[in-house]
Design a protein around this motif. Structure first.
Motif, PDB file in Angstrom:
ATOM      1  N   GLY A   1       0.807  -1.206   0.000  1.00  0.00           N
ATOM      2  CA  GLY A   1       0.000   0.000   0.000  1.00  0.00           C
ATOM      3  C   GLY A   1       0.840   1.254   0.000  1.00  0.00           C
ATOM      4  O   GLY A   1       1.967   1.272   0.497  1.00  0.00           O
ATOM      5  N   LYS A   2       0.264   2.287  -0.594  1.00  0.00           N
ATOM      6  CA  LYS A   2       0.903   3.588  -0.560  1.00  0.00           C
ATOM      7  C   LYS A   2       0.019   4.539   0.228  1.00  0.00           C
ATOM      8  O   LYS A   2      -1.147   4.713  -0.092  1.00  0.00           O
ATOM      9  CB  LYS A   2       1.115   4.140  -1.967  1.00  0.00           C
ATOM     10  N   GLY A   3       0.577   5.107   1.278  1.00  0.00           N
ATOM     11  CA  GLY A   3      -0.143   6.074   2.077  1.00  0.00           C
ATOM     12  C   GLY A   3      -0.219   7.405   1.365  1.00  0.00           C
ATOM     13  O   GLY A   3       0.591   7.715   0.500  1.00  0.00           O
ATOM     14  N   GLY A   4      -1.175   8.228   1.786  1.00  0.00           N
ATOM     15  CA  GLY A   4      -1.342   9.506   1.115  1.00  0.00           C
ATOM     16  C   GLY A   4      -0.204  10.458   1.352  1.00  0.00           C
ATOM     17  O   GLY A   4       0.094  11.293   0.516  1.00  0.00           O
ATOM     18  N   GLY A   5       0.482  10.297   2.500  1.00  0.00           N
ATOM     19  CA  GLY A   5       1.532  11.245   2.834  1.00  0.00           C
ATOM     20  C   GLY A   5       2.900  10.868   2.339  1.00  0.00           C
ATOM     21  O   GLY A   5       3.836  11.654   2.405  1.00  0.00           O
ATOM     22  N   THR A   6       3.042   9.653   1.838  1.00  0.00           N
ATOM     23  CA  THR A   6       4.388   9.233   1.408  1.00  0.00           C
ATOM     24  C   THR A   6       4.650   9.700  -0.015  1.00  0.00           C
ATOM     25  O   THR A   6       3.734  10.010  -0.762  1.00  0.00           O
ATOM     26  CB  THR A   6       4.541   7.708   1.482  1.00  0.00           C
ATOM     27  N   SER A   7       5.895   9.740  -0.354  1.00  0.00           N
ATOM     28  CA  SER A   7       6.270  10.346  -1.628  1.00  0.00           C
ATOM     29  C   SER A   7       7.018   9.373  -2.510  1.00  0.00           C
ATOM     30  O   SER A   7       7.455   8.329  -2.074  1.00  0.00           O
ATOM     31  CB  SER A   7       7.145  11.558  -1.357  1.00  0.00           C
ATOM     32  N   TYR A   8       7.081   9.724  -3.784  1.00  0.00           N
ATOM     33  CA  TYR A   8       7.972   9.057  -4.723  1.00  0.00           C
ATOM     34  C   TYR A   8       7.710   7.571  -4.898  1.00  0.00           C
ATOM     35  O   TYR A   8       8.616   6.852  -5.276  1.00  0.00           O
ATOM     36  CB  TYR A   8       9.433   9.268  -4.323  1.00  0.00           C
ATOM     37  N   GLY A   9       6.501   7.110  -4.636  1.00  0.00           N
ATOM     38  CA  GLY A   9       6.192   5.719  -4.930  1.00  0.00           C
ATOM     39  C   GLY A   9       6.634   4.722  -3.895  1.00  0.00           C
ATOM     40  O   GLY A   9       6.697   3.525  -4.171  1.00  0.00           O
ATOM     41  N   LYS A  10       6.930   5.169  -2.676  1.00  0.00           N
ATOM     42  CA  LYS A  10       7.307   4.226  -1.626  1.00  0.00           C
ATOM     43  C   LYS A  10       6.089   3.403  -1.221  1.00  0.00           C
ATOM     44  O   LYS A  10       5.007   3.934  -1.008  1.00  0.00           O
ATOM     45  CB  LYS A  10       7.830   5.008  -0.414  1.00  0.00           C
ATOM     46  N   LEU A  11       6.271   2.095  -1.131  1.00  0.00           N
ATOM     47  CA  LEU A  11       5.197   1.172  -0.762  1.00  0.00           C
ATOM     48  C   LEU A  11       5.504   0.496   0.562  1.00  0.00           C
ATOM     49  O   LEU A  11       6.673   0.266   0.891  1.00  0.00           O
ATOM     50  CB  LEU A  11       5.043   0.087  -1.833  1.00  0.00           C
ATOM     51  N   THR A  12       4.459   0.163   1.303  1.00  0.00           N
ATOM     52  CA  THR A  12       4.587  -0.685   2.487  1.00  0.00           C
ATOM     53  C   THR A  12       3.967  -2.033   2.165  1.00  0.00           C
ATOM     54  O   THR A  12       2.781  -2.107   1.827  1.00  0.00           O
ATOM     55  CB  THR A  12       3.895  -0.056   3.703  1.00  0.00           C
ATOM     56  N   PHE A  13       4.778  -3.091   2.267  1.00  0.00           N
ATOM     57  CA  PHE A  13       4.321  -4.432   1.913  1.00  0.00           C
ATOM     58  C   PHE A  13       3.743  -5.152   3.122  1.00  0.00           C
ATOM     59  O   PHE A  13       4.220  -4.993   4.259  1.00  0.00           O
ATOM     60  CB  PHE A  13       5.486  -5.262   1.361  1.00  0.00           C
ATOM     61  N   GLY A  14       2.720  -5.971   2.870  1.00  0.00           N
ATOM     62  CA  GLY A  14       2.242  -6.900   3.867  1.00  0.00           C
ATOM     63  C   GLY A  14       3.210  -8.075   3.985  1.00  0.00           C
ATOM     64  O   GLY A  14       4.159  -8.196   3.212  1.00  0.00           O
ATOM     65  N   GLN A  15       2.921  -8.939   4.967  1.00  0.00           N
ATOM     66  CA  GLN A  15       3.832 -10.055   5.228  1.00  0.00           C
ATOM     67  C   GLN A  15       3.746 -11.147   4.174  1.00  0.00           C
ATOM     68  O   GLN A  15       4.620 -11.998   4.078  1.00  0.00           O
ATOM     69  CB  GLN A  15       3.557 -10.672   6.606  1.00  0.00           C
ATOM     70  N   GLY A  16       2.687 -11.117   3.393  1.00  0.00           N
ATOM     71  CA  GLY A  16       2.509 -12.120   2.347  1.00  0.00           C
ATOM     72  C   GLY A  16       1.705 -13.324   2.817  1.00  0.00           C
ATOM     73  O   GLY A  16       1.700 -13.668   4.004  1.00  0.00           O
ATOM     74  N   THR A  17       1.009 -13.946   1.886  1.00  0.00           N
ATOM     75  CA  THR A  17       0.309 -15.218   2.121  1.00  0.00           C
ATOM     76  C   THR A  17       0.923 -16.262   1.203  1.00  0.00           C
ATOM     77  O   THR A  17       0.962 -16.069  -0.019  1.00  0.00           O
ATOM     78  CB  THR A  17      -1.193 -15.104   1.831  1.00  0.00           C
ATOM     79  N   ILE A  18       1.403 -17.341   1.819  1.00  0.00           N
ATOM     80  CA  ILE A  18       2.012 -18.429   1.043  1.00  0.00           C
ATOM     81  C   ILE A  18       0.910 -19.427   0.701  1.00  0.00           C
ATOM     82  O   ILE A  18       0.292 -20.017   1.588  1.00  0.00           O
ATOM     83  CB  ILE A  18       3.122 -19.120   1.852  1.00  0.00           C
ATOM     84  N   LEU A  19       0.666 -19.605  -0.587  1.00  0.00           N
ATOM     85  CA  LEU A  19      -0.367 -20.518  -1.070  1.00  0.00           C
ATOM     86  C   LEU A  19       0.265 -21.791  -1.616  1.00  0.00           C
ATOM     87  O   LEU A  19       1.145 -21.726  -2.477  1.00  0.00           O
ATOM     88  CB  LEU A  19      -1.186 -19.849  -2.163  1.00  0.00           C
ATOM     89  N   THR A  20      -0.174 -22.913  -1.087  1.00  0.00           N
ATOM     90  CA  THR A  20       0.200 -24.204  -1.678  1.00  0.00           C
ATOM     91  C   THR A  20      -1.065 -24.863  -2.202  1.00  0.00           C
ATOM     92  O   THR A  20      -2.131 -24.775  -1.576  1.00  0.00           O
ATOM     93  CB  THR A  20       0.913 -25.120  -0.673  1.00  0.00           C
ATOM     94  N   VAL A  21      -0.962 -25.499  -3.342  1.00  0.00           N
ATOM     95  CA  VAL A  21      -2.099 -26.148  -3.982  1.00  0.00           C
ATOM     96  C   VAL A  21      -1.754 -27.612  -4.185  1.00  0.00           C
ATOM     97  O   VAL A  21      -0.797 -27.953  -4.887  1.00  0.00           O
ATOM     98  CB  VAL A  21      -2.412 -25.479  -5.335  1.00  0.00           C
ATOM     99  N   HIS A  22      -2.569 -28.487  -3.576  1.00  0.00           N
ATOM    100  CA  HIS A  22      -2.344 -29.922  -3.700  1.00  0.00           C
ATOM    101  C   HIS A  22      -3.145 -30.457  -4.877  1.00  0.00           C
ATOM    102  O   HIS A  22      -4.350 -30.236  -4.949  1.00  0.00           O
ATOM    103  CB  HIS A  22      -2.746 -30.627  -2.403  1.00  0.00           C
TER     104      HIS A  22
END
Lengths: 113, 113
Positions: free
Chosen positions: B91-112
């Protein structure tokens, strides 16, 4: 196609060594980023640069510095490597502005022993 | 600072089942991006959402941005083994500049199969 390359895929260094990680992009992007990726913690921003010689700290800058002398190249420096800096390091680049996606390099897996 | 939380951390499904990952921000976002990282690979941009309540589809993938622009979801219908990987929101907050993003921790998907 945008290409982001990183100098090494795997690197093993000793505690206390100075480590340089290099990143090069070929699409004239203004923004470049350094992240580290650790299991369960996602991608955490170390530093980013929005122009030559310009840099801003990310969320975890301690123990790291960066250099951007040319637009296409962004270097991450570990002044004195420590074991807690063992991680996957990912470089990314993007056009400047809030709506552009980031393009990632293949990553460097650094092990500090 | 801005935090982006993503759940679940892991998801195991049988091929053909549906999958959803959720992303919540501590602050209002100006936009949100989704990335996919295949095992051994680097994150690759999937999509960006900008408008409140926006819904976008890419074949079996449906992306939503909440009305308050603080949450987002990715839903995959009838998973296939090619969907395996880690899915990140950023996500990019409204106050941040120059395209800096904050990433979530991620979801690891496995498909059997």
């Amino acid at each position: 196609d945008v290409k982001v390359t990183q100098s090494s895929r795997y690197l093993v260094k000793r505690t206390g060594e100075k480590v340089f990680l290099e990143c090069v992009q070929d699409m004239d992007h203004e923004n470049m980023f350094w992240y580290r990726q650790d299991p369960g913690l996602g991608l955490r921003l170390i530093y980013f640069s929005y122009d030559v010689k310009m840099k801003e700290k990310g969320d975890i800058p301690e123990g790291y510095s960066v250099s951007r002398e040319k637009k296409e190249r962004f270097s991450l420096i570990l002044e004195s490597a420590s074991t807690n800096q063992t991680s996957m390091y990912l470089c990314a680049s993007s056009l400047r502005g809030p709506v552009y996606e980031q393009y990632f390099g293949p990553g460097t897996r650094l092990t500090v022993t | 600072g801005q935090q982006v939380m993503q759940i679940p951390q892991y998801q195991h499904v049988q091929e053909g089942e549906d999958f959803t990952t959720y992303c919540n921000s501590s602050t209002t976002l100006s936009n949100i991006q989704w990335y996919k990282q295949r095992p051994g690979g680097h994150p690759v941009f999937l999509i960006q959402l900008v408008k409140s309540g926006e819904v976008k589809k890419q074949k079996r993938l449906t992306f939503q941005f909440g009305e308050a622009k603080k949450n987002s979801s990715l839903h995959i219908t009838a998973t296939q083994t090619t969907d395996v990987g880690t899915y990140f929101c950023a996500g990019k907050g409204g106050g941040t500049s120059y395209g800096k993003l904050t990433f979530g921790q991620g979801t690891i998907l496995t498909v059997h199969p």
